[in-house]
Scaffold this active site. Sequence first.
Site, mmCIF file in Angstrom:
data_model
loop_
_atom_site.group_PDB
_atom_site.id
_atom_site.type_symbol
_atom_site.label_atom_id
_atom_site.label_comp_id
_atom_site.label_asym_id
_atom_site.label_seq_id
_atom_site.Cartn_x
_atom_site.Cartn_y
_atom_site.Cartn_z
ATOM 1 N N TYR A 1 40.727 -58.333 -7.324
ATOM 2 C CA TYR A 1 40.025 -58.117 -6.056
ATOM 3 C C TYR A 1 39.076 -59.279 -5.784
ATOM 4 O O TYR A 1 39.081 -59.867 -4.692
ATOM 5 C CB TYR A 1 39.258 -56.805 -6.101
ATOM 6 C CG TYR A 1 38.257 -56.641 -4.983
ATOM 7 C CD1 TYR A 1 38.674 -56.471 -3.672
ATOM 8 C CD2 TYR A 1 36.884 -56.666 -5.239
ATOM 9 C CE1 TYR A 1 37.749 -56.330 -2.643
ATOM 10 C CE2 TYR A 1 35.957 -56.526 -4.217
ATOM 11 C CZ TYR A 1 36.394 -56.364 -2.919
ATOM 12 O OH TYR A 1 35.480 -56.234 -1.904
ATOM 13 N N ILE B 1 45.731 -57.752 10.285
ATOM 14 C CA ILE B 1 45.349 -59.166 10.235
ATOM 15 C C ILE B 1 46.349 -60.023 9.460
ATOM 16 O O ILE B 1 46.302 -61.250 9.533
ATOM 17 C CB ILE B 1 43.929 -59.365 9.666
ATOM 18 C CG1 ILE B 1 43.846 -58.935 8.199
ATOM 19 C CG2 ILE B 1 42.897 -58.642 10.524
ATOM 20 C CD1 ILE B 1 42.550 -59.357 7.520
#
Length: 256
Positions: free
Chosen positions: A127, A39
């Site tokens: 994250y 992606i």
Amino acid sequence: MKKVLVTGANGQLGQCLQNIAPLYKDLDFLFQSSKDLDITNSVAVGLLFEKEQFNYCINCAAYTNVEQAEKTPEIAFKVNAEGVRALALFSKKYNVSLIHISTDYVFDGEKKEPYTVDDIPNPINEYGKSKLLGEKYIQEIMEDYLIIRTSWLYSEFGKNFYTSIMKKAKEKQILEVTNTELGYPTNALNLGRFITQTVNINKFKTGIYHFTDQIEMTWYDFARQIIKAEKLTNEVVLPINKTTYFAVRPKNSRIN
């Protein structure tokens, strides 16, 4: 028939969706692993969207190594933010409804009560920051999307808390598990069913949603529940009131 792209198809949620897909005869799924579709390669994403003319994109692709993200955040941001931005841009261009999976880690864990969709995110690790930026890109670019935050996702597939505890318990290891974090473990199969049902009945209302199994416990509690449910014997599970993580985690991961 509605055409549905699933990215990150080899992850635990992606594999659950592959198991569920045959039940939905009106949905034509295309499952793409990270090897099939990166992606972060916007050219490849654009070509696939142009060729297939999807109705929906379910984005399960993510960089989820919380520890490594702290050491090499550029990798996490490339996948969780810039890759998501590419999906959002092409989803908008080709009139595709985007369903994106996000995380409880967008919150700092300081709230005493469970987080709602109206609470302001404040991630405390790389994250969480990368996932929040992905959310923001979608909201800035698109009008037709679902952002689904979930927490403590587990399944029989891949490496996750459930499979790790199972493996260690079967090897008769002594398990030391933290009891300092509180959350809602969520079966990836339940999340997969929710997503496919939403797509199938076409009840699609733009916005951010929280989806969990809503059973509150610590990681220690969860480990004990796994041992009990799987009828494993001769195990020792010890609670510890500390963590050995390099990346800091939210102490409260409960999301309503």
